[in-house]
Design a protein around this motif. Structure first.
Motif: not given
Length: 421
Positions: A287-315
């Protein structure tokens, strides 16, 4: 058990399904439609002098608008409260200051009296200026109050003539109020400048822009937008994510909004029962001026920190919103799956602020969470994203193989008959 990352196509399909509105469980949910107030629509019509032009189906633009309005008034759902506002309908002089105040409520927003509304529309005659910005501000006031759907449908044949008041900035101001008001725009016989301005107005409020060159197109589109206002409204619930999984707020199926600062992360917790599937998506907007090249990461992990699955995208700077999603099936029957599991969702983005841009508050994010009954068996969805589609794929391969054999045999037989003859 670690579930592998879905292919990009699977993630896109998930996001499309979540955006379209997957059915949530029957219990009260975050962001669930309340239906407390009647939906409201304000039709804002340009009645400036240019509406005299005769270039829509052999008649004037004004005649096309009147015909469309009459048909829309006949088809408006009973539950929709509808009003009509004009711009440029009364002042025909040359004074810009006066012309830019020329907007009036032709028919008040409320229960619709079709005869009275049609009579009011019949009195309109193309007259003056095109004060789109002032008309939008006034229309937002017309729709003030209530929790139901609020929609402005702006119909114009030209760009605003009341600079320096920029109607696009007005639309952003309306969106910033957080009153859930959407502005849809329709351009009659549009030119490039008008198309850009009306598109900007619509995009600022999450609405749509449509070019119109025929009366039936105008009627169909306005009808569609009025009907859309009657759809249930889903209001996102504000939630404040934590900086770690242990202190993260618990969320259930629903739609949530939050703010995430540059270089930080947000955590949320979701309980998933055996046999259920967690589906989640997140969108982060600049919602404001940002630098080009960026991304977002969504991770699902256990309470002990083990990654279950992830999704990521870039702009790459061409869009100011980036989204991704994931899905996780909680299998039944495993030794470690006998009880409900707490899944921690982590949201991280790589937006960076341009020089001189404020970093607070954080960038807006929207999180969709859906916990549904999973497929049987749950591990089906890990088969390269095809699930039970493997059966269909196998059948198609076998059918193609047999068809090839039959076609080859027939070709050889026809060739042998031709040589014999």
């Amino acid at each position: 058990m670690i579930t592998r990352k879905r292919p990009a196509a699977g993630v896109c399909a998930l996001l499309a399904a979540l955006t379209a509105g997957l059915v949530f469980p029957a219990a009260a949910l975050a962001g669930e439609p309340t239906g407390e107030s009647a939906p409201k629509v304000d039709l804002v019509l340009d009645v400036s002098g240019s509406m005299r032009a005769r270039d829509i189906d052999g008649g004037t633009r004004m005649a096309a608008a009147k015909q469309a309005f009459n048909e829309v008034l006949d088809a408006t759902p009973e539950e929709v409260q509808l009003g009509i506002r004009t711009l440029g309908a009364d002042y025909a002089g040359d004074d810009q200051k006066t012309g830019c105040k020329d907007t009036a409520q032709l028919y008040p927003v409320g229960p619709l009296d079709r005869t009275e509304a049609k009579t009011a529309v019949a009195t309109l005659s193309p007259t003056g200026w095109t004060p789109i910005g002032p008309a939008l501000l006034a229309a937002a006031d017309d729709l003030d109050g209530g929790t139901g759907s609020k929609r402005i449908v702006l119909i114009s044949d030209g760009e605003d003539t009341c600079a320096p008041l920029d109607p696009c900035e007005v639309a952003r101001e309306i969106a910033a109020k957080g009153i859930g008001l959407t502005v849809d725009t329709l351009g009659l016989v549009p030119n490039t400048k008008m198309r850009q301005q009306l598109s900007c107005i619509a995009e600022a409020t999450g609405g749509t822009y449509t070019s119109v060159e025929h009366t039936d197109e105008l009627t169909d589109k306005v009808n569609q937008l009025v009907d859309r206002a009657a759809d249930p409204v889903v209001t996102p619930v504000a939630v404040e994510g934590a900086t770690a999984c242990a202190s993260a707020p618990a969320v259930k199926s629903g739609l949530y909004t939050d703010r995430e600062e540059f270089g930080r992360q947000r955590w949320y917790r979701v309980d998933v029962e055996p046999g259920q599937e967690l589906r989640a998506s997140v969108s982060v907007g600049a919602d404001r001026a940002v630098n080009p090249s960026y991304g977002v990461l969504l991770r699902a992990v256990t309470t002990r920190g083990r990654e279950i699955v992830r999704g990521e995208a870039a702009g790459d700077g061409r869009t100011d919103v980036v989204s991704t999603g994931l899905r996780y099936p909680k299998a039944e029957g495993d030794d470690d799956a006998a009880a409900a599991e707490t899944v921690c969702l982590q949201v991280t983005h790589s937006f960076s602020a341009a020089s001189g841009v404020k970093t607070t508050p954080g960038l807006p994010l929207e999180l969709t969470v859906d916990v549904v009954d999973g497929p049987s068996p749950a591990s089906d969805v890990a088969s390269f994203g095809l699930g039970r589609g493997w059966w269909l794929l196998g059948a198609l391969i076998l059918t193609g193989f047999l068809a090839g054999l039959v076609w080859g045999w027939l070709s050889r037989w026809r060739l042998a008959v031709w040589r014999t003859n």
